[in-house]
Structure formats: structure tokens, C-alpha cells
Design a protein around this motif. Structure first.
Motif, PDB file in Angstrom:
ATOM      1  N   PRO A 191      13.176   7.475  -6.554  1.00  0.00           N
ATOM      2  CA  PRO A 191      12.409   6.231  -6.407  1.00  0.00           C
ATOM      3  C   PRO A 191      12.892   5.414  -5.214  1.00  0.00           C
ATOM      4  O   PRO A 191      13.978   5.651  -4.677  1.00  0.00           O
ATOM      5  CB  PRO A 191      12.704   5.488  -7.710  1.00  0.00           C
ATOM      6  CG  PRO A 191      14.055   5.971  -8.108  1.00  0.00           C
ATOM      7  CD  PRO A 191      14.114   7.409  -7.685  1.00  0.00           C
ATOM      8  N   TYR A 192      12.083   4.461  -4.841  1.00  0.00           N
ATOM      9  CA  TYR A 192      12.491   3.452  -3.862  1.00  0.00           C
ATOM     10  C   TYR A 192      13.086   2.292  -4.647  1.00  0.00           C
ATOM     11  O   TYR A 192      12.450   1.769  -5.562  1.00  0.00           O
ATOM     12  CB  TYR A 192      11.301   2.970  -3.031  1.00  0.00           C
ATOM     13  CG  TYR A 192      11.008   3.868  -1.859  1.00  0.00           C
ATOM     14  CD1 TYR A 192      11.501   3.575  -0.596  1.00  0.00           C
ATOM     15  CD2 TYR A 192      10.248   5.017  -2.013  1.00  0.00           C
ATOM     16  CE1 TYR A 192      11.245   4.399   0.486  1.00  0.00           C
ATOM     17  CE2 TYR A 192       9.983   5.847  -0.940  1.00  0.00           C
ATOM     18  CZ  TYR A 192      10.481   5.534   0.305  1.00  0.00           C
ATOM     19  OH  TYR A 192      10.228   6.354   1.378  1.00  0.00           O
ATOM     20  N   TYR A 193      14.299   1.914  -4.301  1.00  0.00           N
ATOM     21  CA  TYR A 193      14.978   0.795  -4.943  1.00  0.00           C
ATOM     22  C   TYR A 193      14.834  -0.437  -4.057  1.00  0.00           C
ATOM     23  O   TYR A 193      15.062  -0.361  -2.846  1.00  0.00           O
ATOM     24  CB  TYR A 193      16.474   1.093  -5.126  1.00  0.00           C
ATOM     25  CG  TYR A 193      16.766   2.218  -6.072  1.00  0.00           C
ATOM     26  CD1 TYR A 193      16.932   1.976  -7.430  1.00  0.00           C
ATOM     27  CD2 TYR A 193      16.881   3.528  -5.616  1.00  0.00           C
ATOM     28  CE1 TYR A 193      17.210   3.012  -8.311  1.00  0.00           C
ATOM     29  CE2 TYR A 193      17.154   4.563  -6.487  1.00  0.00           C
ATOM     30  CZ  TYR A 193      17.311   4.305  -7.826  1.00  0.00           C
ATOM     31  OH  TYR A 193      17.587   5.327  -8.701  1.00  0.00           O
TER      32      TYR A 193
ATOM     33  N   SER B 258       0.833  -1.203   0.000  1.00  0.00           N
ATOM     34  CA  SER B 258       0.000   0.000   0.000  1.00  0.00           C
ATOM     35  C   SER B 258       0.868   1.253   0.000  1.00  0.00           C
ATOM     36  O   SER B 258       0.609   2.201  -0.739  1.00  0.00           O
ATOM     37  CB  SER B 258      -0.922  -0.018   1.221  1.00  0.00           C
ATOM     38  OG  SER B 258      -1.684   1.154   1.285  1.00  0.00           O
ATOM     39  N   PHE B 259       1.911   1.264   0.817  1.00  0.00           N
ATOM     40  CA  PHE B 259       2.819   2.411   0.852  1.00  0.00           C
ATOM     41  C   PHE B 259       3.551   2.561  -0.474  1.00  0.00           C
ATOM     42  O   PHE B 259       3.616   3.650  -1.043  1.00  0.00           O
ATOM     43  CB  PHE B 259       3.830   2.280   1.997  1.00  0.00           C
ATOM     44  CG  PHE B 259       4.844   3.378   2.003  1.00  0.00           C
ATOM     45  CD1 PHE B 259       4.529   4.631   2.500  1.00  0.00           C
ATOM     46  CD2 PHE B 259       6.114   3.180   1.462  1.00  0.00           C
ATOM     47  CE1 PHE B 259       5.458   5.668   2.475  1.00  0.00           C
ATOM     48  CE2 PHE B 259       7.049   4.202   1.431  1.00  0.00           C
ATOM     49  CZ  PHE B 259       6.719   5.446   1.942  1.00  0.00           C
TER      50      PHE B 259
ATOM     51  N   GLN C 140       4.463   5.275  -4.521  1.00  0.00           N
ATOM     52  CA  GLN C 140       5.848   5.669  -4.756  1.00  0.00           C
ATOM     53  C   GLN C 140       6.302   5.145  -6.119  1.00  0.00           C
ATOM     54  O   GLN C 140       5.715   4.229  -6.664  1.00  0.00           O
ATOM     55  CB  GLN C 140       6.771   5.068  -3.676  1.00  0.00           C
ATOM     56  CG  GLN C 140       6.338   5.304  -2.260  1.00  0.00           C
ATOM     57  CD  GLN C 140       6.325   6.755  -1.861  1.00  0.00           C
ATOM     58  OE1 GLN C 140       7.173   7.532  -2.286  1.00  0.00           O
ATOM     59  NE2 GLN C 140       5.342   7.152  -1.059  1.00  0.00           N
ATOM     60  N   ARG C 141       7.356   5.734  -6.607  1.00  0.00           N
ATOM     61  CA  ARG C 141       8.007   5.172  -7.786  1.00  0.00           C
ATOM     62  C   ARG C 141       8.970   4.108  -7.280  1.00  0.00           C
ATOM     63  O   ARG C 141       9.793   4.370  -6.394  1.00  0.00           O
ATOM     64  CB  ARG C 141       8.752   6.278  -8.537  1.00  0.00           C
ATOM     65  CG  ARG C 141       9.164   5.923  -9.931  1.00  0.00           C
ATOM     66  CD  ARG C 141       9.523   7.149 -10.761  1.00  0.00           C
ATOM     67  NE  ARG C 141      10.330   8.120 -10.062  1.00  0.00           N
ATOM     68  CZ  ARG C 141      11.599   8.403 -10.346  1.00  0.00           C
ATOM     69  NH1 ARG C 141      12.208   7.785 -11.338  1.00  0.00           N
ATOM     70  NH2 ARG C 141      12.256   9.308  -9.661  1.00  0.00           N
ATOM     71  N   VAL C 142       8.867   2.889  -7.793  1.00  0.00           N
ATOM     72  CA  VAL C 142       9.676   1.773  -7.309  1.00  0.00           C
ATOM     73  C   VAL C 142      10.475   1.188  -8.467  1.00  0.00           C
ATOM     74  O   VAL C 142       9.938   0.958  -9.552  1.00  0.00           O
ATOM     75  CB  VAL C 142       8.789   0.671  -6.686  1.00  0.00           C
ATOM     76  CG1 VAL C 142       9.629  -0.527  -6.259  1.00  0.00           C
ATOM     77  CG2 VAL C 142       8.007   1.224  -5.495  1.00  0.00           C
ATOM     78  N   ILE C 143      11.756   0.951  -8.212  1.00  0.00           N
ATOM     79  CA  ILE C 143      12.623   0.278  -9.174  1.00  0.00           C
ATOM     80  C   ILE C 143      13.063  -1.017  -8.505  1.00  0.00           C
ATOM     81  O   ILE C 143      13.606  -1.004  -7.398  1.00  0.00           O
ATOM     82  CB  ILE C 143      13.822   1.161  -9.573  1.00  0.00           C
ATOM     83  CG1 ILE C 143      13.305   2.417 -10.281  1.00  0.00           C
ATOM     84  CG2 ILE C 143      14.798   0.380 -10.446  1.00  0.00           C
ATOM     85  CD1 ILE C 143      14.368   3.411 -10.678  1.00  0.00           C
ATOM     86  N   ASN C 144      12.818  -2.124  -9.167  1.00  0.00           N
ATOM     87  CA  ASN C 144      13.028  -3.433  -8.553  1.00  0.00           C
ATOM     88  C   ASN C 144      14.437  -3.985  -8.651  1.00  0.00           C
ATOM     89  O   ASN C 144      14.659  -5.164  -8.405  1.00  0.00           O
ATOM     90  CB  ASN C 144      12.035  -4.448  -9.125  1.00  0.00           C
ATOM     91  CG  ASN C 144      10.653  -4.235  -8.559  1.00  0.00           C
ATOM     92  OD1 ASN C 144      10.489  -3.981  -7.366  1.00  0.00           O
ATOM     93  ND2 ASN C 144       9.648  -4.319  -9.402  1.00  0.00           N
TER      94      ASN C 144
END
Length: 186
Positions: free
Chosen positions: A62-64, A38-39, A43-47
Motif C-alpha cells: 500500500p501507499y502510506y 485520482s492516482f 491504489q491501496r492507501v493506509i492513512n
């Protein structure tokens, strides 16, 4: 004997009702995943970690995903000096942090972070030395940014319970941390 049984009956009923309110460990893990997802959905997430380990920085970065199973995500506010100020194995690292529960955040609570961010005191751990309780008590998650960034970095971390503070693992609460690392006490 009947009087004793009648007195114990309310306690037995109360204990059965109390058991119905508790969740299984798998249900707690499901709630944790749901709160983290949910959080991160906002956010923009890069895996993956950038091949050159040069991260976007700032409040809009982004969150990595820095742990393969998705237990730790990192947003780099400031990367620090990656070339001249890298953490060495067993080096004492000081840090300040603030954190909020993502379970509480998911429910719409905008909690005031707890931690030592505004305190005079610094906390510390020995990098990569999980034999010491002073290092392992904070969990693996908070050390992970130092594999990629300089000691003087500042990050936001999403940390699931199994990578968080050791004494809180059984609570199954994911946290969003704001952490600033230091080479020595200022």
C-alpha cells in the motif's frame, strides 16, 4: 498618435487573451489535489504509519501517508536494513530517481520517467540539513522515507509540489517518484 494607438491595440488584446488562459494558484492546487486523488484512488492507501514502523513491502504494497496533511505518500518496495543502516543527521545520502507528472498521468499519458535512474551519476543530499541548497533543492519529500527505513531502501513516493523540488514549487505539479537510496556511490 492614432497610428501608434492602432499598432498597440493588437498587443493589448493579445495580453488580455493570454491572461484568460492562466489559472489562479488555488485552481492549480485544486488540479494538483485532483491528480493525486485520482492516482491514489487506484491504489491501496493506509492513512497512518504502522505503530511498529514495519511496512508491507513490494510492488503490491500500500501507499502510506507519511506526512499528516497528505503531501507525501510512500510505497515501500524494499525497506533496507532499518536496524544497522539508518541515516544519521547531516550524513551524505546518494540517490537515483525517476518520476512522472501525476497531472500528465491523470490525462491518460503514460510518460517515460525523467530523472537520473539510468544515468551514471548519482545525486546527493545531506540528511536533515536543509541549510545547504544541495539538500533543500530536492525538497523535503524525498528525505522522508529515511526517517523510517534503512539507507539501502527503495520506494515509490507521491509528492505534492510544496514538498518537491524547490525550484518547481510554483509549477504546482505533483510527481510519482521511484527512488533508490545509497550510503555511498557504488
Amino acid at each position: 498618435m492614432k497610428l501608434k494607438s492602432l499598432l498597440l491595440l493588437p498587443l493589448a488584446i493579445l495580453s488580455l487573451v493570454a491572461c484568460d488562459d492562466s489559472k489562479s494558484y488555488s485552481e492549480l492546487l485544486h488540479d494538483e489535489d485532483k491528480a493525486v486523488n485520482s492516482f491514489l484512488a487506484n491504489q491501496r492507501v493506509i492513512n497512518e504509519i504502522p505503530a511498529d514502523t514495519v511496512f508491507e513491502t513490494g510492488e503490491d504494497a500500500p501507499y502510506y501517508r507519511i506526512e499528516p496533511d497528505g503531501n507525501v505518500y510512500m510505497q515501500v518496495i524494499s525497506a533496507g536494513d532499518r536496524k544497522n543502516n539508518r541515516a544519521q543527521s547531516d550524513q551524505t545520502i546518494y540517490f537515483r530517481y525517476g518520476r512522472i507528472s501525476l497531472l500528465s498521468y491523470e490525462k491518460g499519458n503514460d510518460d517515460t520517467p525523467d530523472g537520473n535512474y539510468d544515468d551514471i551519476d548519482y545525486l546527493s543530499f545531506r540528511f536533515e540539513n536543509f541549510q545547504l541548497s544541495s539538500s533543500s533543492s530536492y525538497g523535503y519529500g524525498i528525505q522522508m522515507p529515511l526517517y523510517y527505513l534503512g539507507i539501502d531502501c527503495e520506494v515509490n513516493l507521491v509528492v505534492k509540489s510544496q514538498y518537491g523540488f524547490y525550484n518547481e514549487v510554483s509549477n504546482v505539479i505533483p510527481y510519482k517518484y521511484h527512488i533508490k537510496y545509497y550510503k555511498s556511490k557504488i
